[in-house]
Design a protein around this motif. Structure first.
Motif, PDB file in Angstrom:
ATOM      1  N   ASN A   4       0.650   9.318 -12.428  1.00 36.22           N
ATOM      2  CA  ASN A   4       0.046   9.029 -11.137  1.00 36.22           C
ATOM      3  C   ASN A   4       0.350   7.604 -10.685  1.00 36.22           C
ATOM      4  OD1 ASN A   4      -1.136  11.507 -10.581  1.00 36.22           O
ATOM      5  ND2 ASN A   4      -2.942  11.049 -11.845  1.00 36.22           N
ATOM      6  N   GLN A  40       5.605  15.240 -23.139  1.00 33.05           N
ATOM      7  CA  GLN A  40       5.714  16.320 -22.158  1.00 33.05           C
ATOM      8  C   GLN A  40       4.990  17.570 -22.644  1.00 33.05           C
ATOM      9  OE1 GLN A  40       9.783  17.051 -21.100  1.00 33.05           O
ATOM     10  NE2 GLN A  40      10.114  15.001 -20.269  1.00 33.05           N
ATOM     11  N   VAL A  43       1.271  17.122 -22.343  1.00 34.97           N
ATOM     12  CA  VAL A  43       0.831  17.281 -20.946  1.00 34.97           C
ATOM     13  C   VAL A  43       0.747  18.760 -20.590  1.00 34.97           C
ATOM     14  CG1 VAL A  43       1.489  16.895 -18.545  1.00 34.97           C
ATOM     15  CG2 VAL A  43       1.684  15.035 -20.206  1.00 34.97           C
ATOM     16  N   ARG A  44       1.772  19.514 -20.967  1.00 41.93           N
ATOM     17  CA  ARG A  44       1.764  20.946 -20.658  1.00 41.93           C
ATOM     18  C   ARG A  44       0.600  21.644 -21.357  1.00 41.93           C
ATOM     19  NH1 ARG A  44       7.518  20.371 -21.769  1.00 41.93           N
ATOM     20  NH2 ARG A  44       8.688  20.339 -19.806  1.00 41.93           N
ATOM     21  N   ARG A  45       0.329  21.255 -22.605  1.00 40.63           N
ATOM     22  CA  ARG A  45      -0.776  21.880 -23.350  1.00 40.63           C
ATOM     23  C   ARG A  45      -2.105  21.626 -22.653  1.00 40.63           C
ATOM     24  NH1 ARG A  45      -4.687  20.694 -26.731  1.00 40.63           N
ATOM     25  NH2 ARG A  45      -4.210  18.453 -26.690  1.00 40.63           N
ATOM     26  N   LYS A  46      -2.327  20.386 -22.209  1.00 40.29           N
ATOM     27  CA  LYS A  46      -3.580  20.069 -21.531  1.00 40.29           C
ATOM     28  C   LYS A  46      -3.680  20.793 -20.184  1.00 40.29           C
ATOM     29  CE  LYS A  46      -4.538  15.595 -23.655  1.00 40.29           C
ATOM     30  NZ  LYS A  46      -5.816  16.080 -24.218  1.00 40.29           N
ATOM     31  N   GLN A  47      -2.559  20.984 -19.515  1.00 45.46           N
ATOM     32  CA  GLN A  47      -2.581  21.736 -18.258  1.00 45.46           C
ATOM     33  C   GLN A  47      -2.966  23.196 -18.509  1.00 45.46           C
ATOM     34  OE1 GLN A  47       1.387  20.957 -16.843  1.00 45.46           O
ATOM     35  NE2 GLN A  47       0.720  19.302 -15.491  1.00 45.46           N
ATOM     36  N   ARG A  48      -2.407  23.781 -19.588  1.00 45.57           N
ATOM     37  CA  ARG A  48      -2.761  25.167 -19.911  1.00 45.57           C
ATOM     38  C   ARG A  48      -4.242  25.282 -20.245  1.00 45.57           C
ATOM     39  NH1 ARG A  48       2.274  25.026 -22.752  1.00 45.57           N
ATOM     40  NH2 ARG A  48       1.173  24.634 -24.718  1.00 45.57           N
ATOM     41  N   GLU A  49      -4.748  24.327 -21.044  1.00 38.18           N
ATOM     42  CA  GLU A  49      -6.160  24.358 -21.406  1.00 38.18           C
ATOM     43  C   GLU A  49      -7.047  24.228 -20.172  1.00 38.18           C
ATOM     44  OE1 GLU A  49      -6.922  21.382 -24.299  1.00 38.18           O
ATOM     45  OE2 GLU A  49      -5.979  22.480 -25.956  1.00 38.18           O
ATOM     46  N   LYS A  50      -6.647  23.378 -19.227  1.00 39.97           N
ATOM     47  CA  LYS A  50      -7.434  23.199 -18.005  1.00 39.97           C
ATOM     48  C   LYS A  50      -7.480  24.487 -17.192  1.00 39.97           C
ATOM     49  CE  LYS A  50      -7.908  20.037 -14.079  1.00 39.97           C
ATOM     50  NZ  LYS A  50      -7.324  18.868 -13.374  1.00 39.97           N
ATOM     51  N   LYS A  51      -6.355  25.193 -17.109  1.00 39.38           N
ATOM     52  CA  LYS A  51      -6.322  26.460 -16.382  1.00 39.38           C
ATOM     53  C   LYS A  51      -7.184  27.506 -17.071  1.00 39.38           C
ATOM     54  CE  LYS A  51      -1.699  25.898 -14.358  1.00 39.38           C
ATOM     55  NZ  LYS A  51      -0.302  26.409 -14.339  1.00 39.38           N
ATOM     56  N   LYS A  54     -10.883  26.816 -16.469  1.00 38.32           N
ATOM     57  CA  LYS A  54     -11.293  27.251 -15.134  1.00 38.32           C
ATOM     58  C   LYS A  54     -11.464  28.759 -15.074  1.00 38.32           C
ATOM     59  CE  LYS A  54      -9.253  23.488 -12.366  1.00 38.32           C
ATOM     60  NZ  LYS A  54      -8.241  23.153 -11.335  1.00 38.32           N
TER      61      LYS A  54
END
Length: 513
Positions: A4, A40, A43-51, A54
């Motif tokens: 960011n 990388q 980051v992808r792992r945390k994005q999957r966990e966030k999805k 939700k």
């Protein structure tokens, strides 16, 4: 945060509107590309966990808004084989989610492990522990926030086969803790269980796609049940190569073998291995082609030799059954291929368990993303109390007379894909001669089974569709029987026999029984 800040410093961040957002997106991609591969992936792992989090929250909100459902029913369902008590589409069920995160799973039991040095590994102490857990006082509420319950005592008592079988009977999923000589059982009363019922299994898009691929591909497979150490050795190698350790130790496996060898105990261990035919390109089998398919497998089983190298399985798992409930413990697969052999083994096993009369399949741990493949099979997340209630309905008594109770999978049973795929979505309809006029498959199976299942019956009392073992053996020297008991299923019908091939073939073909 690094992405960011990097992107915000770029000129794209100063541009407004859709074009500015597009430029900002490209700047983010460029910044992401500068990160190391490990970062990388994190980051992808945390994005999957966030999805997944939700999605779990949305499903939980939906379940909370739904009206209270009646208790689980054990009424029969058309999606389960004849004679099996089911939890199918025709049953009134609670609505259970199909996903839970790792954090939510272990967050339900914040106290983790309970261990009392005075809690010896006896059935009396186990019953005491369970009675406390069922209470409503403060002590029970606190104890229910634990998921591991470790007993204390000498090694021989901790590894007692009957005691550990009783743990499984009561719903504990036991792993192991410690290393080497200090290794000991670690029973877990899970906060949530992955439960696969046959209506959800049949409705799974992933399962339907796999079945369709198997029908189109034409390659033949067979599942073989055993309790051999060789199957455990394949699991041991896979787990240590991939994870560096294997919680299902040799001592654990041998303990299960001893428990299963006790006919008075309601516990059976199963090694279920998948074998693949070499280079088969046959079209999708029909009922009329099942006979030839099974004959070819018999020849393979009867002619195994050193030149064949004792054909090795390509995938498999170890599990156990308590009454009409099958539980998977741990699995393995060979090299990753486009055929996804691990998925093939799971889907064919699901079909087999369903046809053999098991009520549901317990898949054990159920959190995502680590156990995402279980969600793809169609599992639902059952809280501890709901799972134990369901298990209690279908497990039967723990102590039983020899030969009593549900006759499930047994050593030597073989399930051929040509048979397991019959009745799957897209199966060709029954053709002329499949079932006699005025009779359905189950009545055909009943008459076939009663007249053909015993190889000791006199030939005069056998069905005209049956060949006596002696005559069939003499008519074809290549059709010698395999040295094991085979089970084949036709729709809702099952046949068990140790006779020769021609005396146990599916009676739907009306050419042999």
């Amino acid at each position: 945060k690094l992405l960011n800040s990097s992107a915000a410093a770029s000129p794209a961040a100063q541009t407004g509107g859709a074009s500015g957002r597009a430029l900002l997106g490209r700047a983010m991609e460029q910044a992401f590309a500068t990160l190391s591969s490990d970062t990388q992936e994190e980051v992808r792992r945390k994005q999957r966990e966030k999805k997944l989090t939700k999605l779990a929250l949305r499903q939980a909100a939906k379940a909370a808004a739904a009206p209270a459902a009646p208790p689980l029913s054990a009424s029969a369902s058309a999606s389960v084989g004849a004679g099996a008590e089911g939890i199918g589409a025709g049953s009134l069920q609670k609505e259970f989610p199909d996903i839970i995160t790792l954090e939510a799973y272990f967050g339900a039991c914040p106290y983790g492990r309970f261990r009392d040095p005075n809690l010896a590994p006896t059935e009396a102490n186990l019953e005491l522990l369970l009675s406390i857990l069922k209470g409503k006082d403060k002590q029970a509420l606190q104890l229910n926030q634990c998921n591991y319950f470790q007993f204390s005592g000498p090694k021989a008592a901790l590894w007692d086969p009957v005691f550990n079988a009783r743990l499984a009977y009561e719903g504990f999923f036991t792993i192991t803790s410690g290393r080497g000589a200090s290794n000991e059982p670690l029973p877990e009363l899970q906060p949530f269980y992955g439960v696969l019922t046959w209506d959800n299994f049949a409705a799974s898009k992933h399962v339907r796609q796999t079945l369709s691929r198997l029908r189109r591909g034409g390659r033949e497979y067979r599942l073989v049940v055993s309790s051999s150490l060789g199957s455990w050795e394949l699991l041991e190698k896979y787990q240590k190569d991939k994870h560096g350790t294997n919680w299902l130790t040799k001592q654990y496996f041998e303990m299960m073998q001893k428990a299963a060898a006790d006919p008075s105990v309601n516990f059976q261990v199963h090694c279920i291995d998948l074998f693949a035919a070499e280079g088969s390109t046959e079209p999708q089998p029909t009922r009329h082609s099942v006979r030839a398919s099974l004959m070819s497998w018999w020849r393979v089983g009867a002619s195994r030799s050193a030149s064949e190298g004792e054909r090795r399985p390509v995938a498999g798992e170890i599990g156990f059954s308590i009454g009409k409930v099958y539980t998977s413990l741990s699995g393995w697969t060979g090299e990753r291929t486009a055929e996804a052999l691990g998925t093939v083994q799971l889907v064919l096993l699901g079909r087999w368990l369903q046809q053999r009369g098991y009520v549901f399949w317990s898949l054990g741990h159920c959190y995502s993303p680590g156990m995402e493949y279980k969600r793809q099979l169609g599992h639902r997340i059952y809280p501890r109390a709901d799972f134990l209630e369901l298990l209690d309905k279908h497990r039967g008594a723990f102590r039983r007379a020899a030969g009593a109770g549900f006759a499930g999978l047994a050593d030597g049973d073989v399930g051929a894909s040509a048979v397991l795929l019959l009745g799957a979505e897209g199966e060709a309809g029954a053709g002329p001669g499949d079932v006699g006029e005025g009779e359905d498959a189950s009545s055909c199976a009943s008459s076939c089974s009663s007249s053909c299942s015993s190889s000791s019956s006199p030939s005069s009392a056998r069905s005209p569709h049956c060949s006596s073992p002696s005559s069939s053996a003499s008519s074809s020297s290549s059709l010698s029987p395999p040295p094991s008991r085979h089970v084949f299923s036709s729709g809702r019908s099952e046949f068990k026999s140790s006779a020769t091939a021609s005396s146990v073939l599916c009676c739907r073909t009306k050419s042999a029984c």
